[in-house]
Design a protein around this motif. Structure first.
Motif, short mmCIF file in Angstrom:
data_model
loop_
_atom_site.label_atom_id
_atom_site.label_comp_id
_atom_site.label_asym_id
_atom_site.label_seq_id
_atom_site.Cartn_x
_atom_site.Cartn_y
_atom_site.Cartn_z
N LYS A 32 0.84 -1.19 0.00
CA LYS A 32 0.00 0.00 0.00
C LYS A 32 0.88 1.25 0.00
CE LYS A 32 -3.83 -2.34 0.30
NZ LYS A 32 -4.76 -2.42 -0.85
N LEU A 33 0.54 2.23 -0.82
CA LEU A 33 1.33 3.45 -0.96
C LEU A 33 0.54 4.67 -0.52
CD1 LEU A 33 2.91 2.71 -4.46
CD2 LEU A 33 3.94 2.32 -2.22
N SER A 34 1.22 5.57 0.19
CA SER A 34 0.57 6.77 0.71
C SER A 34 1.33 8.02 0.28
CB SER A 34 0.52 6.75 2.24
OG SER A 34 -0.17 5.63 2.73
N ILE A 35 0.58 9.08 -0.03
CA ILE A 35 1.17 10.41 -0.21
C ILE A 35 1.12 11.09 1.15
CG2 ILE A 35 0.91 12.69 -1.25
CD1 ILE A 35 1.91 10.75 -3.24
N ASP A 36 2.29 11.31 1.75
CA ASP A 36 2.39 11.88 3.09
C ASP A 36 2.49 13.40 3.02
OD1 ASP A 36 2.53 11.78 5.83
OD2 ASP A 36 4.68 11.40 5.90
N ASP A 37 2.06 14.05 4.10
CA ASP A 37 2.16 15.52 4.22
C ASP A 37 1.49 16.23 3.05
OD1 ASP A 37 3.67 14.99 6.47
OD2 ASP A 37 5.59 15.25 5.46
N PHE A 38 0.36 15.71 2.60
CA PHE A 38 -0.29 16.31 1.44
C PHE A 38 -0.70 17.75 1.74
CE2 PHE A 38 -3.97 17.25 -1.28
CZ PHE A 38 -3.41 16.98 -2.52
N GLY A 39 -0.45 18.61 0.76
CA GLY A 39 -0.77 20.03 0.91
C GLY A 39 0.46 20.90 1.06
N THR A 40 1.61 20.27 1.37
CA THR A 40 2.83 21.04 1.55
C THR A 40 3.71 21.04 0.31
OG1 THR A 40 4.00 19.11 2.45
CG2 THR A 40 2.84 20.52 4.02
N ALA A 48 -17.38 15.31 10.54
CA ALA A 48 -18.38 16.06 9.77
C ALA A 48 -18.00 16.16 8.29
CB ALA A 48 -18.55 17.46 10.36
N LEU A 49 -16.69 16.14 8.00
CA LEU A 49 -16.21 16.25 6.62
C LEU A 49 -16.08 14.89 5.93
CD1 LEU A 49 -13.44 18.99 7.05
CD2 LEU A 49 -15.73 19.27 6.07
N GLY A 50 -16.33 13.81 6.68
CA GLY A 50 -16.27 12.48 6.07
C GLY A 50 -14.88 11.92 5.93
N CYS A 51 -13.92 12.41 6.72
CA CYS A 51 -12.56 11.86 6.66
C CYS A 51 -12.58 10.41 7.12
CB CYS A 51 -11.63 12.69 7.56
SG CYS A 51 -9.89 12.27 7.40
N MET A 79 -7.45 23.67 11.49
CA MET A 79 -8.75 23.66 10.81
C MET A 79 -9.90 24.14 11.69
SD MET A 79 -9.71 19.58 10.61
CE MET A 79 -11.27 19.93 9.81
N THR A 80 -9.76 24.07 13.01
CA THR A 80 -10.85 24.51 13.89
C THR A 80 -10.73 25.98 14.28
OG1 THR A 80 -9.61 23.72 15.82
CG2 THR A 80 -11.19 22.19 14.82
N THR A 81 -9.62 26.62 13.89
CA THR A 81 -9.44 28.03 14.25
C THR A 81 -9.18 28.93 13.06
OG1 THR A 81 -7.07 27.60 14.66
CG2 THR A 81 -8.57 27.47 16.56
N ALA A 82 -8.77 28.36 11.94
CA ALA A 82 -8.46 29.15 10.75
C ALA A 82 -9.31 28.66 9.58
CB ALA A 82 -6.97 29.05 10.41
N SER A 83 -10.10 29.55 9.01
CA SER A 83 -11.02 29.14 7.95
C SER A 83 -10.30 28.61 6.72
CB SER A 83 -11.92 30.32 7.55
OG SER A 83 -11.14 31.42 7.10
N HIS A 84 -9.13 29.20 6.38
CA HIS A 84 -8.43 28.74 5.18
C HIS A 84 -7.89 27.32 5.37
CE1 HIS A 84 -5.41 30.81 7.68
NE2 HIS A 84 -4.56 29.93 7.21
N ASP A 85 -7.47 26.96 6.60
CA ASP A 85 -7.04 25.59 6.86
C ASP A 85 -8.21 24.63 6.74
OD1 ASP A 85 -4.37 26.16 7.22
OD2 ASP A 85 -4.50 26.32 9.39
N ALA A 86 -9.37 25.05 7.24
CA ALA A 86 -10.57 24.20 7.15
C ALA A 86 -10.93 23.95 5.69
CB ALA A 86 -11.73 24.86 7.88
N VAL A 87 -10.81 24.98 4.85
CA VAL A 87 -11.11 24.83 3.42
C VAL A 87 -10.13 23.86 2.77
CG1 VAL A 87 -11.11 26.03 1.20
CG2 VAL A 87 -12.20 27.08 3.18
N LEU A 88 -8.85 23.97 3.12
CA LEU A 88 -7.84 23.09 2.54
C LEU A 88 -8.08 21.64 2.95
CD1 LEU A 88 -4.63 25.26 3.02
CD2 LEU A 88 -5.65 24.57 0.86
N THR A 144 -11.12 20.36 1.04
CA THR A 144 -10.77 20.15 -0.37
C THR A 144 -9.95 18.88 -0.55
OG1 THR A 144 -10.78 22.54 -0.76
CG2 THR A 144 -9.62 21.17 -2.36
N ALA A 145 -8.99 18.65 0.37
CA ALA A 145 -8.16 17.46 0.27
C ALA A 145 -8.98 16.19 0.45
CB ALA A 145 -7.05 17.51 1.32
N ILE A 146 -9.93 16.22 1.38
CA ILE A 146 -10.79 15.05 1.60
C ILE A 146 -11.63 14.76 0.36
CG2 ILE A 146 -12.76 14.17 2.93
CD1 ILE A 146 -11.61 15.69 5.35
#
Length: 224
Positions: free
Chosen positions: A112-120, A186-189, A146-155, A158-160
């Motif tokens: 199984k292969l994973s993309i780690d640290d996605f978003g950076t 709530a985001l279905g992660c 994600m619970t304190t910064a709206s842009h992190d929550a959006v990211l 989006t990633a999910i």
């Protein structure tokens, strides 16, 4: 030059030096050997526990890596599907053609292969779609905020969505509080990992935990 310190050292203390000297290839082989040996012990005790090992850019450029992994899996009698190999976006994009070839051969083994640290990193959606990966792990820096910064929550949202649309399992790293669990649910992660569930522990401690809670069938912690 500072004197060596006894005890555990975080990866940031020695991984850059290992990558710069080429020792990282031997170090990765040693870590794989230790991981598969421990997995065999857990399996013999009735616990089919997946284990993840991180791969550096140098490892992904080594055409002999898939053969090494296949040999070690056979030697230890560990099913390939229990081994997770994690790579970062930047590692893959350093030489996308060569790295993708190695990843495809690893995937063909059943690993199984994973993309780690996605978003950076800077993986394009088109390239991500072509990578033979099974899992996408959202970087902890976004999860923590994600619970304190709206842009992190959006990211994170989006990633999910992106991961699910590509048929990937999505893992949130760095989950440290119940508020993160609630937001991710709530985001279905799919899966969460972090100090909210457990601190890092050694093989013996993990064995004691497994004996108490029973077999972990897929090695994941669902977002509950």
């Amino acid at each position: 030059m500072a004197a060596p310190r006894p005890g555990p050292h975080p990866p940031g203390d020695f991984i850059p030096a290992a990558e710069g000297t080429g020792i990282i290839l031997r170090l990765t082989e040693h870590v794989l050997e230790l991981a598969l040996r421990q997995m065999r012990l857990w399996s013999d005790a009735g616990h089919a526990v997946p284990v993840a090992v991180n791969l550096s850019t140098r490892c992904l450029l080594d055409a002999g890596l898939p053969d090494l992994v296949g040999r070690l899996l056979t030697e230890h009698g560990v099913p390939a599907a229990l081994l997770r190999l994690e790579v970062t976006e930047s590692a893959v994009m350093g030489d996308a053609t060569r790295c993708t070839d190695v990843l495809k051969r690893l995937h063909d083994l059943g690993v199984k292969l994973s993309i780690d640290d996605f978003g950076t990193g800077y993986t394009s959606m088109a390239h991500l779609r072509r990578l033979p990966v099974d899992e996408l792990k959202i970087d902890r820096s976004f999860v923590l905020g994600m619970t304190t910064a709206s842009h992190d929550a959006v990211l994170v949202r989006t990633a999910i969505d992106l991961g699910h649309n590509l048929g990937l399992t999505v893992v949130a790293e760095g989950v440290e509080g119940a508020e993160h669990v609630a937001a991710l649910r709530a985001l279905g992660c799919d899966i969460a990992q972090g100090y909210h569930y457990a601190r890092p522990m050694g093989g013996e401690q993990m064995s004691e935990l497994l004996d108490r809670v029973g077999t972990i069938h897929d090695g994941s912690v669902p977002v509950v």
